[in-house]
Design a protein around this motif. Sequence first.
Motif, PDB file in Angstrom:
ATOM      1  N   ARG A   9       0.849  -1.190   0.000  1.00  9.86           N
ATOM      2  CA  ARG A   9       0.000   0.000   0.000  1.00  9.86           C
ATOM      3  C   ARG A   9       0.886   1.242   0.000  1.00  9.86           C
ATOM      4  N   GLU A  12      -6.722   0.149  -6.804  1.00 10.96           N
ATOM      5  CA  GLU A  12      -6.281  -1.187  -6.386  1.00 10.96           C
ATOM      6  C   GLU A  12      -5.974  -1.998  -7.626  1.00 10.96           C
ATOM      7  N   VAL A  41      -2.908   0.457  -4.087  1.00  7.02           N
ATOM      8  CA  VAL A  41      -2.741  -0.837  -3.421  1.00  7.02           C
ATOM      9  C   VAL A  41      -2.420  -1.866  -4.501  1.00  7.02           C
TER      10      VAL A  41
END
Length: 466
Positions: free
Chosen positions: A231, A268, A402
């Motif tokens: 992250r 993500e 992420v």
Amino acid sequence: MGLFKSALLTLKDYCLNSTLAGLSYIGDSRYHVTERIFWLIFFVLAILGSHHLIMDAIQEHEGSSISMVVESLRPLDQTDFVSVALCEMGHTKQSYKNLDTIMKQIQVSDNDDDYSYDVEDFLLRIIFHNLYNFGSIVSYCQPYVDCTTECTKCPENNYEQFAMKVRANCTELVTQCAWNDQVFDCCKYFQPLKTTLGTCFLINSRQLTPKDGPNWLNTKMDLRTGPGSMRLEFSKAVSLFIINEEDIPHMLLTTLQFNQQHEGTEVEILLSLQNVINDKGVQAIDRNTRKCIFPSEQFKSSYKYYSYSTCVTECLKDAQLKVCNCTHHNMIYDKNDLTPVCDYNGLVCLDNADLIFPQTTIMQPWRTNGLVCSCLPSCSEHEVKMVGKYQRPIPEMTRKAVITLQDLPTQRYRRQAVKDDLDIVVGGILSLFLGASILSGVEFIYFFTIRLIGTSWMKRRNQRWE
């Protein structure tokens, strides 16, 4: 003339005494000329036949000496997470205080009305590659070239110094990092590296730090740890590259490039990964046969290790030097590099030749005109694929990313040597057609060196005695 006669006598002597089948009949004057021609024809046919079979054997060896197989991973086998590169992007909605300072220094007067937004846009486009577009070098500066009154003109050199002052350092770019929810010191592991995109920051790059050294983040995964996740949080617009350990971010390689420009967003990225390993015998095979290059093999570059991206970088740099006799300031990767850096006229040349941000077609090996980069992939290049990408708003005025491995790999590729150089020994073919052996080669050398010289020397000695 005497030497030529000695050579003919030596040739006849060689034919009479050679272990090669058929030569003794050709050189023996006791046989009729038709018999000798008969043996000569079949001797030549035997040479042609052996040559044809040898060429076929070499071609087959080159085409089938390497094999790629898929093998299953054992439960305790570990897998390394991908390497990540971060490169600051130019963002028109973002202010750059250091750029304002530079503009005030080159401005011809302190009057705010004389502030040149064209010059500012020019500087932004030579500092940040993503803002550059073909033809923009001349368009922003040409109107002021012949200016006779007080006006701010485009700087003619020192572009690298401008970039160093304007671009963010690591602490300004990355604000928080975590591996599997464990926070780590971002700038201890994200090390700076000069690339075609300017200075970028790479984690777990062999170009910058020894593997498993003090600046190498342990991202090994197995069944106990599960698939890993990294992250990252940024304060400025950034391009995120997912790369291999020897790779570098490159403006022409954008398959796994993700841009984070706007604040208040989180992306993500889900990945799949399959490793590649090589057997020991693979490196002994010629690189053109195995169709890849090991990172440790020598090549022309300022970078420590070979990869496809470093090869493309050097190819583009060579093209700039060939066409314009200088290179873009982002192409100087080593402080000891004495390559001439382009001034304003050099940048105009690169811009006109479309060599600042060229089309990716230059990497196509089948191109027959223009710039062609004949680069082989790295032998240790892993297969990384994007499985999914999700972007969502977040309440914080920041940018987050992420990177997650969806599942641990259960298989990996193994490149193995099916055949080595000993398999191409062609003695059996020569023995079948000509009755040759290793000593036949020694015999040939002997007759036309030692025997020829010795015969000539003995003949001259006998003539002196007579």
